[in-house]
Design a protein around this motif. Structure first.
Motif, PDB file in Angstrom:
ATOM      1  N   UNK A  46       1.169  -1.103  -0.249  1.00  0.00           N
ATOM      2  CA  UNK A  46      -0.257   0.566  -0.261  1.00  0.00           C
ATOM      3  C   UNK A  46       0.964   1.205   0.491  1.00  0.00           C
ATOM      4  N   UNK A  47       1.732   1.451   0.536  1.00  0.00           N
ATOM      5  CA  UNK A  47       2.750   2.378   0.536  1.00  0.00           C
ATOM      6  C   UNK A  47       3.349   2.312  -0.614  1.00  0.00           C
ATOM      7  N   UNK A  48       4.092   1.735  -0.996  1.00  0.00           N
ATOM      8  CA  UNK A  48       5.066   1.409  -2.157  1.00  0.00           C
ATOM      9  C   UNK A  48       4.005   1.902  -3.441  1.00  0.00           C
ATOM     10  N   UNK A  49       2.640   1.506  -3.396  1.00  0.00           N
ATOM     11  CA  UNK A  49       2.027   1.839  -4.580  1.00  0.00           C
ATOM     12  C   UNK A  49       0.977   3.379  -4.740  1.00  0.00           C
ATOM     13  N   UNK A  50       1.579   3.973  -3.130  1.00  0.00           N
ATOM     14  CA  UNK A  50       1.559   5.006  -2.725  1.00  0.00           C
ATOM     15  C   UNK A  50       2.452   5.916  -2.960  1.00  0.00           C
ATOM     16  N   UNK A  51       3.449   6.029  -3.426  1.00  0.00           N
ATOM     17  CA  UNK A  51       5.116   6.903  -3.511  1.00  0.00           C
ATOM     18  C   UNK A  51       5.007   5.938  -4.971  1.00  0.00           C
ATOM     19  N   UNK A  52       4.737   5.413  -5.612  1.00  0.00           N
ATOM     20  CA  UNK A  52       4.868   5.730  -6.977  1.00  0.00           C
ATOM     21  C   UNK A  52       4.002   6.177  -7.811  1.00  0.00           C
ATOM     22  N   UNK A  53       2.091   6.529  -7.222  1.00  0.00           N
ATOM     23  CA  UNK A  53       1.677   7.387  -7.621  1.00  0.00           C
ATOM     24  C   UNK A  53       1.539   8.296  -7.390  1.00  0.00           C
ATOM     25  N   UNK A  54       2.789   8.910  -6.129  1.00  0.00           N
ATOM     26  CA  UNK A  54       2.720  10.058  -5.950  1.00  0.00           C
ATOM     27  C   UNK A  54       4.069  10.958  -6.990  1.00  0.00           C
ATOM     28  N   UNK A  55       4.803   9.640  -6.736  1.00  0.00           N
ATOM     29  CA  UNK A  55       5.866  10.017  -7.895  1.00  0.00           C
ATOM     30  C   UNK A  55       5.438  10.380  -9.670  1.00  0.00           C
ATOM     31  N   UNK A  56       4.185   9.975  -9.369  1.00  0.00           N
ATOM     32  CA  UNK A  56       4.103   9.633 -11.569  1.00  0.00           C
ATOM     33  C   UNK A  56       3.323  10.903 -11.591  1.00  0.00           C
ATOM     34  N   UNK A  57       2.121  11.507 -10.480  1.00  0.00           N
ATOM     35  CA  UNK A  57       2.036  12.570 -10.824  1.00  0.00           C
ATOM     36  C   UNK A  57       2.681  13.594 -10.156  1.00  0.00           C
ATOM     37  N   UNK A  58       3.909  14.046 -10.169  1.00  0.00           N
ATOM     38  CA  UNK A  58       4.857  14.681  -9.689  1.00  0.00           C
ATOM     39  C   UNK A  58       5.293  14.986 -11.134  1.00  0.00           C
ATOM     40  N   UNK A  59       5.978  13.572 -11.421  1.00  0.00           N
ATOM     41  CA  UNK A  59       6.428  13.659 -13.086  1.00  0.00           C
ATOM     42  C   UNK A  59       5.651  14.200 -14.060  1.00  0.00           C
ATOM     43  N   UNK A  60       4.246  14.149 -13.582  1.00  0.00           N
ATOM     44  CA  UNK A  60       2.688  14.260 -14.926  1.00  0.00           C
ATOM     45  C   UNK A  60       3.082  15.505 -15.000  1.00  0.00           C
ATOM     46  N   UNK A  61       3.127  16.823 -13.098  1.00  0.00           N
ATOM     47  CA  UNK A  61       2.882  18.317 -13.564  1.00  0.00           C
ATOM     48  C   UNK A  61       4.593  18.902 -13.536  1.00  0.00           C
ATOM     49  N   UNK A  62       5.551  18.184 -13.801  1.00  0.00           N
ATOM     50  CA  UNK A  62       7.195  18.783 -14.404  1.00  0.00           C
ATOM     51  C   UNK A  62       7.068  18.969 -15.953  1.00  0.00           C
ATOM     52  N   UNK A  63       6.233  17.949 -16.345  1.00  0.00           N
ATOM     53  CA  UNK A  63       6.068  17.238 -17.725  1.00  0.00           C
ATOM     54  C   UNK A  63       5.477  18.348 -18.015  1.00  0.00           C
TER      55      UNK A  63
END
Length: 159
Positions: free
Chosen positions: A102-119
């Motif tokens: 669950x925590x790893x999923x949240x971490x990966x989702x947060x990274x993807x959301x951040x990457x999308x904002x940066x992109x």
């Protein structure tokens, strides 16, 4: 069935270890020869000023770069929070694999959301610049990265 549970726990711990192997765990920025955030921002600012001749446009690009810097900081802080949660969970002998996942999923989702904002911000910068300005700026940034990679570590960084 019992061996399957042990295997899941071991795999979770391996995933936990791999997920934790990020820049955050290798010391402070700048300590291993890597430039600090401020050094990078200063260099990019200089490159923008040199390659984007319209001052108003250069200021807009600078503001967008600051948005990216802030997003990177937010993302790093969030990742540290997730790593702290994983460390606390790892201390719990009875923690089930699902809690790690669950925590790893949240971490990966947060990274993807951040990457999308940066992109998204990258494309805003692209929209401001002409093809020629984009190429000049990209070439200058590539050259700066290559020069940094070729620099030998300073006396303080060797040990």
């Amino acid at each position: 069935m019992n061996q399957a549970k042990v295997l899941v726990v071991v795999l979770s711990l391996v995933l936990f270890s791999l997920a934790g192997c990020t820049r955050y765990h290798h010391g402070r920025p700048g300590a291993s020869g890597e430039p600090t955030t401020q050094e990078v921002v200063s260099e990019v600012k200089r490159l923008v000023e040199e390659n984007v001749k319209d001052p108003a446009k250069a200021n807009q690009v600078q503001a967008l770069i600051q948005e990216i810097v802030q997003e990177v900081r937010r993302s790093s802080q969030a990742a540290r929070g997730f790593h702290e949660q994983l460390a606390a969970l790892n201390a719990n002998y009875d923690a089930p694999p699902e809690q790690f996942t669950k925590i790893l999923d949240q971490l990966n989702n947060a990274r993807m959301e951040s990457a999308a904002r940066i992109l998204g911000t990258r494309f805003k910068i692209k929209e401001l610049l002409t093809r020629e300005e984009w190429k000049k700026l990209d070439d200058a940034m590539l050259k700066a990265r290559q020069e940094h990679e070729q620099r030998p570590p300073s006396k303080d960084e060797r040990y």
